[in-house]
Write a protein that holds these residues in place. Sequence first.
Motif, PDB file in Angstrom:
ATOM      1  N   GLU A 298      32.016  82.979 136.987  1.00 52.47           N
ATOM      2  CA  GLU A 298      33.339  83.055 136.377  1.00 52.47           C
ATOM      3  C   GLU A 298      33.447  82.270 135.083  1.00 52.47           C
ATOM      4  O   GLU A 298      34.251  82.629 134.202  1.00 52.47           O
ATOM      5  N   ARG A 329      37.698  89.800 138.332  1.00 51.99           N
ATOM      6  CA  ARG A 329      36.625  90.498 137.607  1.00 51.99           C
ATOM      7  C   ARG A 329      35.784  91.294 138.598  1.00 51.99           C
ATOM      8  O   ARG A 329      35.277  90.754 139.582  1.00 51.99           O
ATOM      9  N   VAL A 386      39.977  82.554 137.222  1.00 53.08           N
ATOM     10  CA  VAL A 386      39.148  83.760 137.238  1.00 53.08           C
ATOM     11  C   VAL A 386      38.366  83.823 138.548  1.00 53.08           C
ATOM     12  O   VAL A 386      37.808  82.811 138.998  1.00 53.08           O
ATOM     13  N   TYR A 387      38.319  85.022 139.145  1.00 55.11           N
ATOM     14  CA  TYR A 387      37.565  85.230 140.387  1.00 55.11           C
ATOM     15  C   TYR A 387      36.754  86.517 140.284  1.00 55.11           C
ATOM     16  O   TYR A 387      37.305  87.572 139.934  1.00 55.11           O
ATOM     17  N   ASN A 388      35.464  86.429 140.570  1.00 56.13           N
ATOM     18  CA  ASN A 388      34.655  87.640 140.726  1.00 56.13           C
ATOM     19  C   ASN A 388      34.981  88.274 142.071  1.00 56.13           C
ATOM     20  O   ASN A 388      35.098  87.582 143.081  1.00 56.13           O
TER      21      ASN A 388
END
Length: 470
Positions: A298, A329, A386-388
Amino acid sequence: MSDSQRPALRESPIPGLFVIELDLRGDHRGWFKENWQREKMLPIGLPDFGPVQNNVSFNDEVGTTRGIHAEPWDKLVSVVHGKVFGAWVDLREGPSFGSVFTVEIDPSVAVFVPRGVGNSYQTLEPDTVYSYLVNDHWSPDAGAKYTFLNLGDETAAIAWPIPLEQAVLSEKDRTHPRLAEVAPMAPRKTLVLGANGQLGRALREVWPEAEFADRAELDITSPDFPGARAWRDYGVIVNAAAYTKVDLAETDAGRREAWAANVSALATLARVATTAGITLVQVSTDYVFDGTADGHPEDEAPSPLGVYGQTKAAGDAIVETVPRHYIVRTSWVIGDGNNFVRTMASLAERGVAPSVVDDQVGRLSFTGDIARGIRHLVEGGAPFGVYNLTGSGEPTSWAAIAKRVFELTGHDANAVTGVSTAEYFAGKQASPRPLNSVLPLDKIEATGFAPRDHFAALEAYLTANPLATS
């Protein structure tokens, strides 16, 4: 309080209602206090509620009693002069409806009151000045959104220091309904933009109580968008709308459309979310990276190869300025609509032997899992950022996925021929692709969300979607 003391926060039995012990500094001349000091109050746990209006109520007599009013905004209440007995009743939908909390307030104490909690007070000294900061502007129609409770409600059973029959009340406050007749205040709404896309349709299944809008109903590229809703009524906006025509974005017309939808519109949406204190969820993509690393955590800086990736990276940067945001994401998205898996299943059924790229590596992301992950982040109170979010399991190539689709639909996997990306796109107008789209999942897994293995999810998808093979 001494000069060395800082504000201290105390929780109450009502969720989200806090008592703040202020640093009141005085001498023979009088006193001074910081009623709201963002840099000091956020670290002790007070929400960043973004006040926009300051109201003051002067009360001549002891026993002046006001409330119980639940308003559609958050507020920080305090006393400038005198003392009050404060009483609050939770009038929000949910298990804490009807909960009561009381405390005396003088200039050294403030109380943060969340939206939907009924606020009331009774003056204990003459010439009391009561002040409150609110995070929305009062308007003539705001009263229609209030919820009221009678000061003498027998269920709440507030122990007023001065009996109500001896207190000073307005006629309106005398006639408010009892608790059994109160319509609880509904929570702030969730809005999903891009309602008819693959992810939008999955969010309808996962979040049926949300409000959904497609571009015809609510166009974020329109200059009228900021005034299209009473935005303080919304707590979450999930932006599932985007320009996603990766190859067309490389054309003159596509480039303009991509920047308008993925960047300019995001700037407007970000302003709305910031002003109204909304949590903004933005869906991002592996295309913000050049694919040269083994995996893209991230915190990796964006390095997009094509126009589509550039616009998504620019949009992400805008969303990161919103105080309450999640950037989710993902990669290789499969859902209800035209997608790679449906195409491969159709080719297998028709006896077509495709050439599929075998040097791009990643994991499939199914829209149902993305939708569940988004709701998990929002409702689980995960830290903003933000996070995958993709499928889990061993990364693989598009060609290997195509072979697996052929196998699962009862066809010969050897019909699929692997080719390089350069070979596949030779002579075609196309955007460059990242060769490695693997997004590590450690961060979202740490929040308690476990993405499904993407090959297991593929099998379930083909089983649940028999039309994918027709």
